[in-house]
Design a protein around this motif. Structure first.
Motif, PDB file in Angstrom:
ATOM      1  N   PHE A 187       0.825  -1.209   0.000  1.00  0.00           N
ATOM      2  CA  PHE A 187       0.000   0.000   0.000  1.00  0.00           C
ATOM      3  C   PHE A 187       0.858   1.256   0.000  1.00  0.00           C
ATOM      4  O   PHE A 187       0.495   2.251  -0.630  1.00  0.00           O
ATOM      5  CB  PHE A 187      -0.923   0.009   1.225  1.00  0.00           C
ATOM      6  CG  PHE A 187      -1.991  -1.045   1.184  1.00  0.00           C
ATOM      7  CD1 PHE A 187      -2.523  -1.476  -0.019  1.00  0.00           C
ATOM      8  CD2 PHE A 187      -2.466  -1.619   2.359  1.00  0.00           C
ATOM      9  CE1 PHE A 187      -3.509  -2.453  -0.065  1.00  0.00           C
ATOM     10  CE2 PHE A 187      -3.454  -2.587   2.319  1.00  0.00           C
ATOM     11  CZ  PHE A 187      -3.977  -3.007   1.108  1.00  0.00           C
ATOM     12  N   SER A 190       2.996   1.065  -3.803  1.00  0.00           N
ATOM     13  CA  SER A 190       2.356   0.795  -5.087  1.00  0.00           C
ATOM     14  C   SER A 190       1.077   1.593  -5.327  1.00  0.00           C
ATOM     15  O   SER A 190       0.588   1.607  -6.446  1.00  0.00           O
ATOM     16  CB  SER A 190       2.031  -0.708  -5.209  1.00  0.00           C
ATOM     17  OG  SER A 190       3.214  -1.468  -5.113  1.00  0.00           O
ATOM     18  N   ILE A 191       0.528   2.211  -4.314  1.00  0.00           N
ATOM     19  CA  ILE A 191      -0.678   3.025  -4.480  1.00  0.00           C
ATOM     20  C   ILE A 191      -0.261   4.495  -4.443  1.00  0.00           C
ATOM     21  O   ILE A 191       0.190   4.983  -3.398  1.00  0.00           O
ATOM     22  CB  ILE A 191      -1.718   2.741  -3.375  1.00  0.00           C
ATOM     23  CG1 ILE A 191      -2.038   1.244  -3.320  1.00  0.00           C
ATOM     24  CG2 ILE A 191      -2.977   3.552  -3.607  1.00  0.00           C
ATOM     25  CD1 ILE A 191      -2.669   0.704  -4.580  1.00  0.00           C
ATOM     26  N   LEU A 195      -3.824   9.588  -5.754  1.00  0.00           N
ATOM     27  CA  LEU A 195      -5.179   9.025  -5.770  1.00  0.00           C
ATOM     28  C   LEU A 195      -5.938   9.409  -4.497  1.00  0.00           C
ATOM     29  O   LEU A 195      -7.143   9.666  -4.544  1.00  0.00           O
ATOM     30  CB  LEU A 195      -5.111   7.504  -5.906  1.00  0.00           C
ATOM     31  CG  LEU A 195      -4.593   6.964  -7.239  1.00  0.00           C
ATOM     32  CD1 LEU A 195      -4.535   5.443  -7.206  1.00  0.00           C
ATOM     33  CD2 LEU A 195      -5.480   7.431  -8.389  1.00  0.00           C
ATOM     34  N   HIS A 196      -5.226   9.449  -3.389  1.00  0.00           N
ATOM     35  CA  HIS A 196      -5.889   9.841  -2.143  1.00  0.00           C
ATOM     36  C   HIS A 196      -6.283  11.317  -2.181  1.00  0.00           C
ATOM     37  O   HIS A 196      -7.369  11.704  -1.712  1.00  0.00           O
ATOM     38  CB  HIS A 196      -4.975   9.577  -0.951  1.00  0.00           C
ATOM     39  CG  HIS A 196      -5.594   9.916   0.369  1.00  0.00           C
ATOM     40  ND1 HIS A 196      -5.075  10.873   1.213  1.00  0.00           N
ATOM     41  CD2 HIS A 196      -6.713   9.446   0.977  1.00  0.00           C
ATOM     42  CE1 HIS A 196      -5.836  10.979   2.291  1.00  0.00           C
ATOM     43  NE2 HIS A 196      -6.829  10.123   2.187  1.00  0.00           N
ATOM     44  N   TYR A 209     -12.217   5.563   0.201  1.00  0.00           N
ATOM     45  CA  TYR A 209     -10.974   5.475  -0.582  1.00  0.00           C
ATOM     46  C   TYR A 209     -10.410   4.062  -0.549  1.00  0.00           C
ATOM     47  O   TYR A 209      -9.978   3.523  -1.580  1.00  0.00           O
ATOM     48  CB  TYR A 209      -9.963   6.469  -0.009  1.00  0.00           C
ATOM     49  CG  TYR A 209      -8.580   6.340  -0.572  1.00  0.00           C
ATOM     50  CD1 TYR A 209      -8.312   6.588  -1.916  1.00  0.00           C
ATOM     51  CD2 TYR A 209      -7.514   5.969   0.250  1.00  0.00           C
ATOM     52  CE1 TYR A 209      -7.018   6.471  -2.416  1.00  0.00           C
ATOM     53  CE2 TYR A 209      -6.230   5.856  -0.236  1.00  0.00           C
ATOM     54  CZ  TYR A 209      -5.990   6.099  -1.575  1.00  0.00           C
ATOM     55  OH  TYR A 209      -4.712   5.966  -2.072  1.00  0.00           O
ATOM     56  N   VAL A 214      -8.448   1.594  -3.359  1.00  0.00           N
ATOM     57  CA  VAL A 214      -7.272   0.804  -2.978  1.00  0.00           C
ATOM     58  C   VAL A 214      -7.481  -0.677  -3.261  1.00  0.00           C
ATOM     59  O   VAL A 214      -6.625  -1.335  -3.889  1.00  0.00           O
ATOM     60  CB  VAL A 214      -6.933   1.043  -1.495  1.00  0.00           C
ATOM     61  CG1 VAL A 214      -5.809   0.111  -1.065  1.00  0.00           C
ATOM     62  CG2 VAL A 214      -6.528   2.488  -1.273  1.00  0.00           C
ATOM     63  N   LEU A 217      -7.245  -1.902  -6.901  1.00  0.00           N
ATOM     64  CA  LEU A 217      -5.883  -1.810  -7.434  1.00  0.00           C
ATOM     65  C   LEU A 217      -4.926  -2.796  -6.768  1.00  0.00           C
ATOM     66  O   LEU A 217      -3.745  -2.813  -7.109  1.00  0.00           O
ATOM     67  CB  LEU A 217      -5.343  -0.389  -7.251  1.00  0.00           C
ATOM     68  CG  LEU A 217      -6.074   0.714  -8.031  1.00  0.00           C
ATOM     69  CD1 LEU A 217      -5.497   2.078  -7.679  1.00  0.00           C
ATOM     70  CD2 LEU A 217      -5.980   0.467  -9.531  1.00  0.00           C
ATOM     71  N   SER A 218      -5.433  -3.597  -5.835  1.00  0.00           N
ATOM     72  CA  SER A 218      -4.555  -4.472  -5.045  1.00  0.00           C
ATOM     73  C   SER A 218      -4.876  -5.946  -5.259  1.00  0.00           C
ATOM     74  O   SER A 218      -4.668  -6.761  -4.356  1.00  0.00           O
ATOM     75  CB  SER A 218      -4.688  -4.123  -3.551  1.00  0.00           C
ATOM     76  OG  SER A 218      -4.468  -2.765  -3.324  1.00  0.00           O
TER      77      SER A 218
END
Length: 320
Positions: A187, A190-191, A195-196, A209, A214, A217-218
């Motif tokens: 997290f 890679s995120i 985006l947040h 969120y 998240v 995308l995971s």
């Protein structure tokens, strides 16, 4: 003649696309040493693959071959004298189906609880604005190296009423700190934080969120951690051996162990001569069959998660 006319009069050198060193269609000429290295690498890879696959293949063919031929070493690459006596004796035991049912329940329910605990907690510990995260992570990591031990754990489970229940397989192992660290690192690295910021502009809170951005995308890390948890529950033998007393609550691994022990006892009590030898051969065939029965579900499950597993491992290897 002007400079422009002179420039156009000079013939330009013809450059072929094959002269460009980065052209993907150009193959570099290999020397003799390159060929030797490639052959050595290919030979080593084939040897490693055979060393890994052949023991599994031998167990499969030995479990369906004539025990006499297996004992005399005449079964090497292909099954001979095919017979299913070992599997017949295994599945004739009603405990095997009860063990399968229990292990499936423990594995699926336990994995669902593991994911429900691990992923939100890893996301919270990955947020830099969460100030106590380093202290909490230190306390969690401490438990990886130090524990209360078997007797205190047994007394604790007895006091809270977990002994001889299905929850003793699920609740004490609800969180794996190692998997938590893997998910937290994913997290964090890679995120993208952008985006947040975009989610906050759109009015999403932390829960929205996490749930809407998240998690989708995971998928790679979710599949990897779920596989780790599922395999851990499936192979859990010690919990059933120590904390379970009721036969119909035993997991598959304990049931298979009891089947092996009963056949070994029959082998030891057999009379001398051909009967003892035959009992030993049948016991070996049952042993091979037990290995296949216990690992077959995982062998079936892994190919469906392989692409996610490889992707998740590579992400962790590249970004740390």
């Amino acid at each position: 003649m002007s400079q422009a006319t002179q420039a156009t009069a000079i013939p330009a050198a013809k450059v072929s696309s094959s002269d460009i060193p980065w052209n993907k269609h150009v193959r570099q000429k290999q020397t003799v040493s390159d060929w030797v290295i490639n052959i050595v690498i290919a030979t080593l890879m084939v040897a490693v693959i055979l060393a890994i696959l052949y023991p599994l293949w031998f167990i499969i063919i030995a479990s369906i071959s004539d025990p006499k031929l297996v004992a005399t070493g005449r079964v090497t690459m292909f099954p001979r004298g095919v017979q299913m006596g070992g599997y017949q004796r295994i599945f004739e035991d009603a405990r095997i189906w009860t063990g399968y049912r229990n292990t499936l329940i423990y594995s699926f329910v336990g994995t669902a609880l593991n994911m429900a605990v691990t992923l939100p907690m890893a996301f919270g510990l990955s947020r830099r604005e969460f100030k106590p995260r380093r202290v909490i992570l230190f306390l969690l990591t401490f438990t990886m190296f130090f524990s209360g031990g078997l007797i205190p754990s047994y007394l604790l489970f007895k006091e809270v009423g977990l002994l001889d229940t299905m929850w003793v397989f699920i609740l004490p192992s609800a969180l794996s700190v190692w998997n938590l660290i893997i998910a937290r690192s994913f997290f964090e690295t890679s995120i993208p934080e952008d985006l947040h910021d975009a989610a906050q502009i759109d009015g999403l809170g932390y829960f929205g969120y996490f749930w809407r951005i998240v998690l989708p995308l995971s998928s790679a890390i979710i599949a990897v951690i779920a596989l780790y948890y599922f395999v851990g529950h499936w192979n859990d033998y010690f919990t059933g051996l120590i904390y379970i007393r009721t036969t119909n609550k035993q997991p598959l691994q304990v049931v298979l162990q009891s089947i092996l022990l009963s056949n070994q006892s029959a082998q030891n009590t057999a009379t001398f001569g051909d009967t003892a030898q035959q009992a030993r051969q049948v016991a070996d065939q049952i042993k091979y069959g037990v290995i296949i029965v216990s690992t077959l579900p995982l062998l079936i499950l892994y190919p469906f998660l392989q692409k996610y597993f490889n992707k998740g491992v590579m992400i962790g290897a590249i970004k740390g």
